[in-house]
Design an enzyme around this catalytic site. Structure first.
Site, PDB file in Angstrom:
ATOM      1  N   ARG A  77      19.472   1.959  -5.597  1.00  0.00           N
ATOM      2  CA  ARG A  77      18.644   1.779  -6.785  1.00  0.00           C
ATOM      3  C   ARG A  77      18.236   3.156  -7.292  1.00  0.00           C
ATOM      4  NH1 ARG A  77      12.511   0.626  -7.284  1.00  0.00           N
ATOM      5  NH2 ARG A  77      12.432   0.617  -9.549  1.00  0.00           N
ATOM      6  N   HIS A 121      11.543   4.824 -15.041  1.00  0.00           N
ATOM      7  CA  HIS A 121      10.708   5.097 -13.863  1.00  0.00           C
ATOM      8  C   HIS A 121       9.789   6.270 -14.237  1.00  0.00           C
ATOM      9  CE1 HIS A 121      10.570   4.683  -9.214  1.00  0.00           C
ATOM     10  NE2 HIS A 121       9.575   5.493  -9.548  1.00  0.00           N
ATOM     11  N   ASN A 301       7.839  -4.041  -5.583  1.00  0.00           N
ATOM     12  CA  ASN A 301       7.671  -2.872  -4.720  1.00  0.00           C
ATOM     13  C   ASN A 301       6.515  -3.157  -3.780  1.00  0.00           C
ATOM     14  OD1 ASN A 301       9.599  -1.765  -6.369  1.00  0.00           O
ATOM     15  ND2 ASN A 301       8.368  -0.021  -7.058  1.00  0.00           N
ATOM     16  N   TYR A 303       4.508  -2.035  -0.314  1.00  0.00           N
ATOM     17  CA  TYR A 303       4.300  -1.015   0.713  1.00  0.00           C
ATOM     18  C   TYR A 303       3.236  -1.401   1.734  1.00  0.00           C
ATOM     19  CZ  TYR A 303       7.009   2.479  -1.889  1.00  0.00           C
ATOM     20  OH  TYR A 303       8.023   3.173  -2.515  1.00  0.00           O
TER      21      TYR A 303
END
Ligand code: BGC
Length: 455
Positions: A77, A121, A301, A303
Site C-alpha cells: 500500500r 495521504h 487503520n 493501532y
C-alpha cells in the site's frame, strides 16, 4: 495448525509518498503543504528535520521493491504525491511524475506484489492550499479531476484504490490542533465544513475511479480511530464498548462515526447534531448521496484501543490503562492487541459484511543496527503477533477479513516527529541510505509464507 486466513488474504505493508520519496523538487514536482511546513515552520518538526530526501525512495524504488519481494509481501500500500503529478494541483499533469509511478507499478507487478494505491495521504499541493485548500468547496472537483488523471494513467496497472488516508487525523492535526501541515488552528465550524468537503471529495473520487477504470477495481477508504475493547465479555460491557466506539460526545472532529456513518450509511450520526450543534454543516440529500458511494471493503487503520466498561445505566466508562502498560515509543501507541478483533466486529456489524482490511497497524521504536549487524526488534514482533491473533479471531468467527498492511515497509519521516520514530520492517540509515531487514521482517516473512498458520 490450519490457518483461519483466507487463501487470497492480502499480506502487505504500507508507506506514504511524503514519508519516503524525497526528491521534493525534482523532475517538475510542485511543493505540497508538507514541503511548506518543513521549510517555513521548521521549529514545529523534531530537530527541524524535513522530508526533502527521506528514504530517497524516488531514486531507490527498485532496491526497495526487491526488499519487499524478499520479505514476501503479497501487497504494497503506497500513496501518490498529488503535486508530483499535478504541480499546481489542477491543470496540466507532469509527465515525469506519472512516469515515475508507472515504472514503480511495473516493478511491483514484476515482483508479484499487488499495488494498493492511496490517492491522498496528507500532502496537499501547496497551490491548492493557497486557493483555500479543503475549505474551498471546489476541492471536491479538484480531487475528482486529480483522480481521473491518475486512473487514466495507472488504471491498467492498479486494481486496488484507497481514496484517502485517515481524514480525521489530517483534518484534526492539520486544521484544528495545528501540529501537522498546513498548521492551522481554525474554530470548530470551519473544521467541520472541511470535514464535509473532504467526505464529498472522497465520494467524487470513488465515482471517478468507477467511471474510468479499464478493469474491475476494488475501492475503499482508510479511516481511523482508537478501538474500543469491552473490559469483560459481559453483554453490558460489550454494548458499552460498541456505544463508546461510535459516539460523538465531545467538541472534536475526530469521532469515528463522523467519518464512517456518512460513507457507509449516507448520514451523519444523530448525536452529531446534539453535540456539535450549529457547527455541523447543513448537508443536502444530494451531498450525502455523493458521499455514500458503495465501497468494496472496509479499510481501517488500527493501532491501539481503550478498554470500556458499562457504568451506571450502561453508560460507557473508559478503564484507564494500568500504570506501566506496555507501549511503543509514540506516546499514543499503547499495546491493546484486542483492538483488531473488536474493530473488525463492530465495523462489520454496523456497516455490513464487506471485507475488513487493516490498512495500517504497526509499532514505533528507536531501533538501530546492533554490533552483529542485525536489527533486533522483539517488541515489534510481539506487538504484531498479538495484534494478528485478534485478526485471526475475527476470521475464525466468520468476519470476512481481506488483508493486513503493516505500517511500515521501512523507517520513514514520521511527520512532526521527524526521524525520531521508526516503524519499519526495514531499518533505514539516513546518512548512507543503507537498508537492513529487521528481525521483524524475517518473522513477518514466515507469517506470510504460512498464511498466518504459524501465529
Ligand atoms: C499514519 C502514518 C503514520 C503512522 C504512525 C498513521 O496515523 O497514516 O502516516 O506514520 O500512523 O504514526
Amino acid at each position: 495448525m490450519k490457518s483461519s486466513f483466507p487463501q487470497d488474504f492480502a499480506w502487505g505493508a504500507a508507506t506514504s509518498a511524503y514519508q519516503i520519496e524525497g526528491a521534493w523538487n525534482e523532475d517538475g514536482k510542485g511543493p505540497s503543504v508538507w514541503d511548506q511546513m518543513c521549510h517555513h515552520r521548521p521549529e514545529r518538526i523534531w530537530r527541524r528535520e524535513t522530508g526533502d530526501v527521506a528514504c530517497d525512495h524516488y531514486h531507490r524504488y527498485r532496491e526497495d521493491v526487491a526488499l519487499m519481494k524478499e520479505i514476501g509481501l503479497k501487497a504494497y500500500r503506497l500513496s501518490l504525491s498529488w503535486s508530483r503529478i499535478l504541480p499546481e494541483g489542477t491543470g496540466n499533469p507532469n509527465p515525469a511524475g506519472l512516469d515515475f509511478y508507472r515504472r514503480l507499478m511495473d516493478e511491483l507487478l514484476g515482483a508479484g506484489i499487488t499495488p494498493w494505491v492511496t490517492l491522498f495521504h496528507w500532502d496537499l499541493p501547496l497551490a491548492l492550499y493557497h486557493r483555500g485548500g479543503w475549505l474551498n468547496r471546489d476541492c471536491v472537483e479538484w480531487f475528482g479531476d486529480y483522480t481521473e488523471v491518475v486512473v487514466k494513467a495507472l488504471g491498467g496497472q492498479v486494481k486496488h484504490w484507497i481514496t484517502m488516508n485517515e481524514p480525521s487525523i489530517f483534518v484534526n492535526l492539520g486544521h484544528f490542533v495545528g501540529v501537522n501541515a498546513p498548521g492551522d488552528k481554525l474554530p470548530l465550524a470551519p473544521v467541520l465544513r472541511i470535514m464535509h468537503h473532504v467526505l464529498m471529495a472522497h465520494g467524487r473520487s470513488v465515482q471517478a475511479i468507477r467511471a474510468i477504470t479499464p478493469q474491475p477495481a476494488r475501492v475503499g477508504y482508510a479511516p481511523t480511530s482508537g478501538a474500543r475493547i469491552p473490559a469483560t465479555d459481559s453483554a453490558a460491557d460489550i454494548e458499552a464498548a460498541r456505544r463508546c466506539y461510535f459516539q460523538v460526545d465531545t467538541q472534536s472532529p475526530t469521532h469515528l462515526a463522523l467519518w464512517t456513518d456518512p460513507v457507509f450509511l449516507g448520514k451523519y450520526p444523530d448525536e452529531a447534531q446534539a453535540t456539535l450543534g450549529d457547527a455541523m454543516p447543513k448537508a443536502t440529500d444530494g451531498e450525502m448521496k455523493l458521499i455514500a458511494q458503495p465501497l468494496d471493503f472496509i479499510g481501517y487503520n488500527c493501532y491501539t484501543g481503550e478498554r470500556v466498561r458499562a457504568g451506571e445505566q450502561g453508560a460507557p466508562e473508559i478503564v484507564p490503562f494500568e500504570p506501566g502498560n506496555a507501549m511503543a515509543t509514540l506516546s499514543w501507541l499503547q499495546l491493546a492487541p484486542e483492538s483488531l478483533y473488536w474493530s473488525a466486529r463492530f465495523l462489520t456489524e454496523r456497516y455490513g459484511k464487506l471485507p475488513y482490511v487493516v490498512t495500517e497497524n504497526g509499532f514505533s521504536g528507536h531501533d538501530w543496527v546492533h554490533l552483529d549487524g542485525k536489527v533486533h526488534d522483539p517488541a515489534r514482533i510481539d506487538y504484531t503477533h498479538r495484534n494478528l491473533l485478534g485478526l485471526r479471531r475475527a476470521a475464525s468467527e466468520g468476519i470476512p477479513v481481506g488483508g493486513y498492511f503493516h505500517w511500515s515497509v521501512m523507517d520513514n519521516f514520521e511527520w512532526h516527529e521527524g526521524y525520531r520514530e521508526r516503524c519499519g520492517l526495514i531499518h533505514v540509515d539516513y546518512r548512507t541510505q543503507t537498508r537492513t531487514l529487521k528481525d521483524s521482517a524475517y518473522w513477518y516473512r514466515e507469517v506470510i509464507r504460512t498464511n498466518g498458520a504459524n501465529l
